[in-house]
Design a protein around this motif. Structure first.
Motif, short mmCIF file in Angstrom:
data_model
loop_
_atom_site.label_atom_id
_atom_site.label_comp_id
_atom_site.label_asym_id
_atom_site.label_seq_id
_atom_site.Cartn_x
_atom_site.Cartn_y
_atom_site.Cartn_z
N UNK A 185 0.86 -1.18 0.00
CA UNK A 185 0.00 0.00 0.00
C UNK A 185 0.90 1.23 0.00
N UNK A 186 0.31 2.40 -0.16
CA UNK A 186 1.10 3.63 -0.18
C UNK A 186 0.26 4.79 0.34
N UNK A 187 0.93 5.89 0.70
CA UNK A 187 0.27 7.14 1.04
C UNK A 187 1.06 8.28 0.41
N UNK A 188 0.34 9.34 0.05
CA UNK A 188 0.97 10.57 -0.43
C UNK A 188 0.71 11.64 0.62
N UNK A 189 1.79 12.18 1.17
CA UNK A 189 1.67 13.18 2.24
C UNK A 189 2.12 14.54 1.73
N UNK A 190 1.30 15.56 1.98
CA UNK A 190 1.64 16.91 1.58
C UNK A 190 2.81 17.40 2.42
N UNK A 191 3.76 18.02 1.75
CA UNK A 191 4.89 18.63 2.44
C UNK A 191 5.36 19.81 1.61
N UNK A 192 6.19 20.63 2.18
CA UNK A 192 6.68 21.79 1.44
C UNK A 192 8.09 21.53 0.94
N UNK A 193 8.38 21.56 -0.30
CA UNK A 193 7.45 21.65 -1.44
C UNK A 193 7.11 20.25 -1.95
N UNK A 194 5.92 20.06 -2.42
CA UNK A 194 5.55 18.82 -3.10
C UNK A 194 4.81 17.81 -2.25
N UNK A 195 4.84 16.56 -2.73
CA UNK A 195 4.13 15.44 -2.12
C UNK A 195 5.11 14.30 -1.90
N UNK A 196 5.15 13.80 -0.65
CA UNK A 196 6.03 12.69 -0.28
C UNK A 196 5.29 11.37 -0.46
N UNK A 197 5.85 10.48 -1.25
CA UNK A 197 5.29 9.13 -1.42
C UNK A 197 5.95 8.22 -0.40
N UNK A 198 5.13 7.51 0.37
CA UNK A 198 5.65 6.50 1.29
C UNK A 198 4.92 5.19 0.99
N UNK A 199 5.70 4.11 0.84
CA UNK A 199 5.12 2.82 0.53
C UNK A 199 5.42 1.81 1.60
N UNK A 200 4.53 0.85 1.79
CA UNK A 200 4.74 -0.23 2.77
C UNK A 200 5.24 -1.47 2.03
N UNK A 201 6.42 -1.93 2.41
CA UNK A 201 6.99 -3.15 1.83
C UNK A 201 6.98 -4.25 2.88
N UNK A 202 6.82 -5.47 2.41
CA UNK A 202 6.79 -6.60 3.33
C UNK A 202 7.59 -7.74 2.77
#
Length: 74
Positions: A57-74
């Motif tokens: 799964x993944x989430x996109x988190x707002x940050x300055x500047x841009x969007x941080x992609x974080x993914x869950x690996x198993x």
């Protein structure tokens, strides 16, 4: 001489096999997938990585500047 080799080799192989089974994955958890200039690009890359099996799964988190992609690996 042959029995001596069997007495040493069989337990050693059994131990190595047990260690391989017990070791499991090297890492599981959230990882950074990069920073993207738009939310739509972040989502597109996240969906692509889930489809390919890289992330569960993944989430996109707002940050300055841009969007941080974080993914869950198993």
């Amino acid at each position: 001489m042959r029995r001596w080799g069997v007495r040493i080799l069989v337990p050693a192989l059994a131990t190595a096999g047990a260690l391989t089974v017990l070791s499991g994955p090297a890492f599981a958890g959230w990882v950074s997938g990069g920073v993207y200039s738009t939310q739509s690009k972040c989502i597109s890359v996240g969906q692509s990585r889930v489809s390919s099996g890289l992330y569960q799964t993944y989430v996109c988190e707002s940050q300055s500047p841009g969007w941080l992609l974080r993914g869950f690996v198993n």
